[in-house]
Motif scaffolding. Structure first.
Motif, mmCIF file in Angstrom:
data_model
loop_
_atom_site.group_PDB
_atom_site.id
_atom_site.type_symbol
_atom_site.label_atom_id
_atom_site.label_comp_id
_atom_site.label_asym_id
_atom_site.label_seq_id
_atom_site.Cartn_x
_atom_site.Cartn_y
_atom_site.Cartn_z
ATOM 1 N N VAL A 157 -43.812 14.339 -16.350
ATOM 2 C CA VAL A 157 -42.583 13.577 -16.592
ATOM 3 C C VAL A 157 -42.681 12.187 -15.967
ATOM 4 C CG1 VAL A 157 -40.076 13.524 -16.251
ATOM 5 C CG2 VAL A 157 -41.207 15.676 -16.857
ATOM 6 N N ASP A 158 -43.238 12.105 -14.757
ATOM 7 C CA ASP A 158 -43.423 10.800 -14.105
ATOM 8 C C ASP A 158 -44.281 9.879 -14.981
ATOM 9 O OD1 ASP A 158 -41.946 11.650 -11.944
ATOM 10 O OD2 ASP A 158 -43.654 11.895 -10.580
ATOM 11 N N GLN A 159 -45.382 10.434 -15.515
ATOM 12 C CA GLN A 159 -46.275 9.629 -16.360
ATOM 13 C C GLN A 159 -45.580 9.221 -17.656
ATOM 14 O OE1 GLN A 159 -49.577 11.574 -18.388
ATOM 15 N NE2 GLN A 159 -50.961 9.869 -17.894
ATOM 16 N N GLN A 160 -44.848 10.139 -18.268
ATOM 17 C CA GLN A 160 -44.138 9.841 -19.520
ATOM 18 C C GLN A 160 -43.163 8.682 -19.328
ATOM 19 O OE1 GLN A 160 -44.072 10.909 -22.732
ATOM 20 N NE2 GLN A 160 -45.622 12.500 -22.638
ATOM 21 N N PHE A 161 -42.375 8.724 -18.261
ATOM 22 C CA PHE A 161 -41.390 7.670 -18.037
ATOM 23 C C PHE A 161 -42.047 6.351 -17.635
ATOM 24 C CE2 PHE A 161 -38.230 10.990 -18.320
ATOM 25 C CZ PHE A 161 -37.095 10.324 -18.772
ATOM 26 N N ALA A 162 -43.174 6.419 -16.938
ATOM 27 C CA ALA A 162 -43.881 5.178 -16.568
ATOM 28 C C ALA A 162 -44.376 4.464 -17.826
ATOM 29 C CB ALA A 162 -45.052 5.492 -15.639
ATOM 30 N N HIS A 201 -34.972 11.383 -13.886
ATOM 31 C CA HIS A 201 -35.390 10.062 -14.382
ATOM 32 C C HIS A 201 -34.285 9.388 -15.183
ATOM 33 C CE1 HIS A 201 -39.665 9.494 -13.319
ATOM 34 N NE2 HIS A 201 -39.688 10.804 -13.256
ATOM 35 N N LEU A 202 -33.624 10.150 -16.044
ATOM 36 C CA LEU A 202 -32.554 9.572 -16.869
ATOM 37 C C LEU A 202 -31.430 9.024 -15.993
ATOM 38 C CD1 LEU A 202 -32.272 12.228 -19.734
ATOM 39 C CD2 LEU A 202 -33.326 9.959 -19.893
ATOM 40 N N ASP A 203 -31.067 9.789 -14.974
ATOM 41 C CA ASP A 203 -29.970 9.371 -14.093
ATOM 42 C C ASP A 203 -30.309 8.092 -13.324
ATOM 43 O OD1 ASP A 203 -28.464 11.512 -14.914
ATOM 44 O OD2 ASP A 203 -28.920 12.774 -13.178
ATOM 45 N N ALA A 204 -31.618 7.852 -13.132
ATOM 46 C CA ALA A 204 -32.047 6.666 -12.377
ATOM 47 C C ALA A 204 -32.289 5.445 -13.270
ATOM 48 C CB ALA A 204 -33.333 6.996 -11.612
ATOM 49 N N MET A 205 -32.187 5.622 -14.598
ATOM 50 C CA MET A 205 -32.471 4.514 -15.521
ATOM 51 C C MET A 205 -31.349 3.479 -15.536
ATOM 52 S SD MET A 205 -34.145 6.170 -18.953
ATOM 53 C CE MET A 205 -34.012 4.662 -19.903
ATOM 54 N N PRO A 206 -31.678 2.196 -15.743
ATOM 55 C CA PRO A 206 -30.635 1.177 -15.894
ATOM 56 C C PRO A 206 -29.743 1.495 -17.103
ATOM 57 C CG PRO A 206 -32.829 0.179 -15.772
ATOM 58 C CD PRO A 206 -33.030 1.646 -15.887
ATOM 59 N N GLU A 207 -28.496 1.078 -17.013
ATOM 60 C CA GLU A 207 -27.521 1.421 -18.059
ATOM 61 C C GLU A 207 -27.818 0.807 -19.417
ATOM 62 O OE1 GLU A 207 -23.413 0.908 -17.073
ATOM 63 O OE2 GLU A 207 -23.584 2.111 -15.249
ATOM 64 N N PRO A 226 -27.702 19.015 -22.288
ATOM 65 C CA PRO A 226 -27.450 17.948 -21.309
ATOM 66 C C PRO A 226 -28.299 16.699 -21.553
ATOM 67 C CG PRO A 226 -27.682 20.066 -20.191
ATOM 68 C CD PRO A 226 -28.082 20.282 -21.614
ATOM 69 N N LEU A 227 -29.468 16.871 -22.150
ATOM 70 C CA LEU A 227 -30.311 15.720 -22.489
ATOM 71 C C LEU A 227 -29.799 15.058 -23.765
ATOM 72 C CD1 LEU A 227 -33.841 17.311 -21.817
ATOM 73 C CD2 LEU A 227 -32.340 16.127 -20.203
ATOM 74 N N VAL A 228 -29.416 15.866 -24.745
ATOM 75 C CA VAL A 228 -28.856 15.352 -26.007
ATOM 76 C C VAL A 228 -27.643 14.461 -25.712
ATOM 77 C CG1 VAL A 228 -27.646 16.028 -28.134
ATOM 78 C CG2 VAL A 228 -29.676 17.309 -27.403
ATOM 79 N N ASP A 229 -26.810 14.895 -24.748
ATOM 80 C CA ASP A 229 -25.550 14.205 -24.450
ATOM 81 C C ASP A 229 -25.701 13.059 -23.453
ATOM 82 O OD1 ASP A 229 -24.271 15.970 -26.134
ATOM 83 O OD2 ASP A 229 -23.649 17.333 -24.527
ATOM 84 N N HIS A 230 -26.891 12.888 -22.893
ATOM 85 C CA HIS A 230 -27.060 11.887 -21.833
ATOM 86 C C HIS A 230 -26.996 10.464 -22.412
ATOM 87 C CE1 HIS A 230 -28.540 9.848 -18.258
ATOM 88 N NE2 HIS A 230 -28.447 10.981 -17.603
ATOM 89 N N PRO A 231 -26.239 9.564 -21.792
ATOM 90 C CA PRO A 231 -26.109 8.206 -22.346
ATOM 91 C C PRO A 231 -27.416 7.397 -22.377
ATOM 92 C CG PRO A 231 -25.028 8.378 -20.191
ATOM 93 C CD PRO A 231 -25.384 9.764 -20.607
ATOM 94 N N ARG A 232 -28.410 7.804 -21.599
ATOM 95 C CA ARG A 232 -29.693 7.079 -21.607
ATOM 96 C C ARG A 232 -30.621 7.588 -22.711
ATOM 97 N NH1 ARG A 232 -26.877 5.298 -18.259
ATOM 98 N NH2 ARG A 232 -26.367 4.190 -20.156
ATOM 99 N N VAL A 233 -30.150 8.559 -23.499
ATOM 100 C CA VAL A 233 -30.983 9.158 -24.559
ATOM 101 C C VAL A 233 -30.412 8.782 -25.922
ATOM 102 C CG1 VAL A 233 -31.850 11.317 -25.564
ATOM 103 C CG2 VAL A 233 -31.683 11.076 -23.078
ATOM 104 N N LEU A 234 -31.232 8.102 -26.733
ATOM 105 C CA LEU A 234 -30.805 7.757 -28.095
ATOM 106 C C LEU A 234 -30.793 8.998 -28.977
ATOM 107 C CD1 LEU A 234 -30.080 5.615 -30.268
ATOM 108 C CD2 LEU A 234 -32.549 5.341 -30.666
#
Length: 297
Positions: A157-162, A201-207, A226-234
């Protein structure tokens, strides 16, 4: 190209994303399923010509339009080629109304801690700049989880987000794909660790930033809600992961807000020897089934 229009098309999710991104390693298998044996071509050049013909046949089919297929993931060589005289990304968006994505990973490392990280991607910035110029909207990168190993899954997950950050910086939308192998005994446990790591990671992303996620169909329906509904996820999209199309569609239809991004399950039953009418009918049936499962939730 309007990034806003493409973002809206994917975000509203009234359809599915076709994965047309088999790479060098998986191309012979894809061709064989399409009815072309390895003894029918010689060398990589001819092999890639044949797979491009197959992909072009899918993309140009009347069954393949933006009404049900909202996006398509391309292999780098497909992005660089032409369909009906237009660069493939332009053909997809301008002619078909399908949002183009690009597979960017270079394959997988050997397994360690129950996972396979992505190999290094030298020249990624140049590739992203080229994709952006060609009108590509987003990218996709895959790693694999083979065990519920917290250390391994965190590394994935760390590598994916990087890499996702690098993609966002290039003006593109990343699809992060940490695939959980569907046959492992501890699949549900692996999914629980994965969901927790992604949420951190999502919670730490800029808005003002977003990613997409491409995940294996979960053991428990709506586990990724919870991922589907997360505002950082299109959008959260599902891979078929080895399930036959009917089974994949059935599982997908029970997951609200998740849409398909199928590869093998989309091309199942298509054959080089089919007439155009037979091919188009078979593809239309596949597209309809995957579309219905994608919008069922």
């Amino acid at each position: 190209m309007s990034i806003q229009e493409m973002t809206a098309k994917i975000g509203e999710g009234q359809g599915f994303i076709a994965a047309l991104d088999q790479s060098g390693g998986s191309t012979p298998k894809a061709l064989k399923l399409y009815g072309i044996e390895e003894n029918e071509y010689s060398g990589e050049e001819q092999m890639f010509d044949l797979i491009h013909e197959m992909r072009s046949r899918i993309m140009t089919s009347p069954a393949f339009t933006g009404e049900k297929v909202i996006g398509a993931i391309l292999f780098e060589m497909t992005m660089d080629r032409m369909v009906e005289g237009k660069p493939t990304p332009s053909y997809l968006w301008d002619v078909k109304g399908v949002v183009p994505f690009l597979k960017i990973d270079k394959g997988l490392e050997a397994e360690a801690n129950g996972v396979q990280l992505m190999k290094p991607m030298p020249g990624l910035d140049d590739l992203l700049a080229r994709a952006f110029k060609l009108g590509v909207f987003g990218t996709k990168e895959r790693s694999v989880i083979n065990a519920a190993n917290p250390e391994g899954i965190k590394a994935v997950v760390d590598q994916q987000f990087a890499v996702g950050d690098q993609v966002i910086a290039a003006g593109l939308m990343p699809i992060l794909e940490p695939e959980v192998t569907i046959t492992i005994a501890d699949k549900a446990e692996a999914e629980a660790i994965l969901r927790e790591e992604i949420l951190k990671h999502l919670d730490a992303m800029p808005e003002d930033k977003q990613v997409m996620l491409k995940l294996s169909l979960p053991t428990e329906a709506n586990f990724y809600k919870p991922l589907v509904d997360h505002p950082r996820v299109l959008k959260v999209v599902a891979l078929s992961g080895g399930y036959a199309r009917d089974e994949a569609n059935d599982i997908l239809s029970k997951n609200t807000g998740m849409i398909a991004s199928f590869s093998r399950a989309l091309s199942e039953g298509l054959n080089a020897k089919q007439s155009d009418a037979e091919f188009n009918d078979m593809l239309a049936a596949a597209v309809d089934g995957i579309y219905k499962a994608s919008i069922a939730g």
